[in-house]
Design a protein around this motif. Structure first.
Motif, short mmCIF file in Angstrom:
data_model
loop_
_atom_site.label_atom_id
_atom_site.label_comp_id
_atom_site.label_asym_id
_atom_site.label_seq_id
_atom_site.Cartn_x
_atom_site.Cartn_y
_atom_site.Cartn_z
N THR A 1 -50.27 -15.84 29.80
CA THR A 1 -51.64 -15.42 29.56
C THR A 1 -52.48 -16.70 29.50
O THR A 1 -52.27 -17.53 28.60
CB THR A 1 -51.79 -14.64 28.25
OG1 THR A 1 -51.04 -13.43 28.35
CG2 THR A 1 -53.26 -14.30 28.00
N LEU A 2 -53.35 -16.88 30.48
CA LEU A 2 -54.20 -18.07 30.53
C LEU A 2 -55.55 -17.77 29.88
O LEU A 2 -56.05 -16.65 29.95
CB LEU A 2 -54.39 -18.52 31.99
CG LEU A 2 -53.11 -18.89 32.74
CD1 LEU A 2 -53.41 -19.19 34.20
CD2 LEU A 2 -52.43 -20.09 32.08
N ASP A 3 -56.10 -18.79 29.24
CA ASP A 3 -57.35 -18.63 28.50
C ASP A 3 -58.54 -18.80 29.45
O ASP A 3 -58.84 -19.90 29.92
CB ASP A 3 -57.41 -19.67 27.37
CG ASP A 3 -58.53 -19.39 26.38
OD1 ASP A 3 -59.43 -18.57 26.70
OD2 ASP A 3 -58.53 -20.00 25.30
N SER A 4 -59.23 -17.68 29.72
CA SER A 4 -60.36 -17.72 30.65
C SER A 4 -61.56 -18.47 30.08
O SER A 4 -62.49 -18.81 30.81
CB SER A 4 -60.78 -16.28 31.02
OG SER A 4 -61.24 -15.59 29.88
N LYS B 1 -57.53 -25.34 35.20
CA LYS B 1 -58.55 -24.41 35.64
C LYS B 1 -59.59 -25.16 36.46
O LYS B 1 -60.21 -26.12 35.98
CB LYS B 1 -59.21 -23.74 34.44
CG LYS B 1 -60.25 -22.69 34.82
CD LYS B 1 -60.86 -22.05 33.58
CE LYS B 1 -61.88 -20.97 33.97
NZ LYS B 1 -62.52 -20.35 32.79
N TRP C 1 -56.75 -21.43 39.37
CA TRP C 1 -56.02 -22.44 38.60
C TRP C 1 -55.06 -23.17 39.53
O TRP C 1 -54.40 -22.56 40.36
CB TRP C 1 -55.21 -21.78 37.48
CG TRP C 1 -56.02 -21.06 36.44
CD1 TRP C 1 -56.75 -19.93 36.59
CD2 TRP C 1 -56.17 -21.45 35.07
NE1 TRP C 1 -57.35 -19.56 35.43
CE2 TRP C 1 -57.00 -20.48 34.45
CE3 TRP C 1 -55.69 -22.51 34.29
CZ2 TRP C 1 -57.36 -20.54 33.12
CZ3 TRP C 1 -56.03 -22.56 32.95
CH2 TRP C 1 -56.86 -21.61 32.37
N GLY D 1 -59.02 -10.06 35.46
CA GLY D 1 -58.06 -10.97 34.85
C GLY D 1 -56.65 -10.83 35.37
O GLY D 1 -55.73 -11.47 34.85
N GLN E 1 -55.34 -13.54 33.12
CA GLN E 1 -56.37 -14.46 32.61
C GLN E 1 -57.32 -13.66 31.75
O GLN E 1 -58.08 -12.83 32.25
CB GLN E 1 -57.12 -15.12 33.77
CG GLN E 1 -58.27 -16.00 33.34
CD GLN E 1 -59.13 -16.42 34.50
OE1 GLN E 1 -59.15 -17.57 34.88
NE2 GLN E 1 -59.83 -15.46 35.11
#
Length: 416
Positions: A161-164, A206, A212, A247, A282
């Motif tokens: 889970t990437l931090d948008s 990012k 990314w 996302g 994301q």
């Protein structure tokens, strides 16, 4: 006067007591099946063929039947003990002779064979080095105690889970030693063909709202470029990941991403690892790792094994891996009462039993195998003690008929 009826009754009662005594003696014998003496009456043949006034001349033993009902299954401290829950027999090999048993108390010999207390060896199917069971002619099962060979990592299943909310960074400034030049990273141990451990670290930069770049290092050494980076040596990513407005990961370029691991350990070099980011998303939340599953492992030694319900023998190794070593098989008969009991909790096939149907547990009407369990004798001790009293009274009653016949004979002899 005829004493035959009483004598036959005495003999029948005696045989019944013998069977009851054998049942009682084996009430604690694992896998024992109780016996039951079955009788039939006897009539003398007549020349006229008329049976209106026939009087029987006693009884005889029709057969001694074994009752193959299920015994209670109880726990055991020996992982090699096995119990059959349902129909079937263990197929054993005793000096080349095939026998069948319900007693699953086994031990491991120094050669690796699984055998009973009488020395009969358990048979089944063996597995190859990859754990694939070779179904064919049954053979004596031998546990392969050899070390499990290492396997090089080829696939890496990684869900993130990437931090948008992270700000975009300049890809050209990436430096694995400078946390300010990348958004997030994670690492995992991977293995070369000799089982040596290496650390594969992936970095995520990012570069735009839904894009990314992915970089990687091998034991801290950049993959695809060298340090220091600069105008003449720009950092080269493994590829990029693209996300939709919801996302969800829409794809990677290239697909899949591949990390080429160069090593100096004497193993195959380089070895390539395909990184699968399926399910990565994301969202506006902190970076997290949901799944991190590389394949491959170092060499391992056998630390123990278990037996599954289908008879598969699952080996456990010191490197955390499991591998199928073989599979136990079972046999069943159309007429189990036709089997010949040869002692030591074993039976052999006869013409009356029919040929065995042999297959894996849980198939073809066969029962399941339970590990670290034993099947108790199916003797009902209370019922046998009651039967013993009945047989005793039966014996006494037949003795009384002989005594009465003797008294009548004495009366006839004394007539004048």
């Amino acid at each position: 006067m005829s004493f035959q009826q009483g004598l036959s009754g005495l003999n029948a009662a005696s045989k019944s007591l013998e069977a009851i005594g054998n049942n009682v003696a084996n009430a604690n014998t694992v896998g024992f099946k109780q016996s039951q003496v079955q009788f039939s009456d006897i009539y003398a043949s007549t020349l006229s063929g008329s049976g209106a006034a026939q009087i029987g001349i006693g009884t005889q033993i029709a057969r001694v039947a074994q009752l193959f009902s299920q015994g209670n299954i109880t726990a055991s401290n020996n992982p090699l003990d096995m119990a059959i829950n349902g129909d079937g027999f263990f197929r054993m090999s005793s000096g080349g002779t095939i026998t069948y048993a319900r007693n699953g108390q086994f031990e491991l010999t120094k050669e690796g064979y699984i055998q009973s207390a009488s020395g009969a060896r358990l048979t089944g199917y063996m597995a190859d080095a990859n754990g694939v069971v070779a179904i064919g002619a049954p053979t004596e099962i031998i546990i392969n105690k050899a070390d499990l060979a290492p396997k090089a990592t080829t696939k890496y299943d990684l869900k993130l889970t990437l931090d948008s909310r992270k700000d975009p960074l300049v890809e050209a400034n990436f430096n694995p030693d400078d946390p300010a030049t990348f958004s997030d990273s994670t690492s995992v141990p991977v293995y070369d063909s000799l089982g040596n451990s290496h650390v594969l670290r992936t970095f995520y930069v990012k570069t735009a709202g839904g894009q990314w770049s992915v970089f990687a290092t091998n034991d801290g050494v950049p993959i695809g470029y060298t340090l220091p980076t600069g105008p003449g040596n720009p950092p080269v990513p493994l590829g990029t990941m693209q996300f939709g407005t919801g996302g969800v990961l829409t794809g990677t370029t290239p697909s899949p991403l591949v990390a080429s691991m160069a090593v100096t350990t004497g193993a195959v070099t380089p070895f390539n690892i395909s990184i699968d980011h399926a399910g990565t998303q994301q969202f506006a939340q902190a970076f997290g790792v949901s799944r991190q599953l590389p394949d491959g492992y170092k060499a391992g030694t056998l630390t123990g094994f278990d037996v599954a319900n289908d008879g598969s023998i699952i080996g456990r190794y010191s490197n955390g891996q499991v591998n199928v070593l073989g599979q136990v098989i079972l046999s069943r008969f159309a007429n189990p009462n036709g089997l010949q009991n040869i002692g030591d909790n074993q039976w052999v096939e006869t013409a009356e039993s029919g040929v065995p149907l042999t297959s894996t547990p849980g198939s073809s009407g066969l029962g399941a195998v339970q590990s670290a369990r034993v099947e108790e004798s199916n003797v009902d001790l209370t019922a046998e003690l009651v039967n013993m009293i009945t047989a005793q009274r039966y014996y006494q009653a037949n003795a009384q008929t002989i005594k009465t016949q003797d008294q009548i004979m004495q009366t006839l002899v004394n007539l004048r």
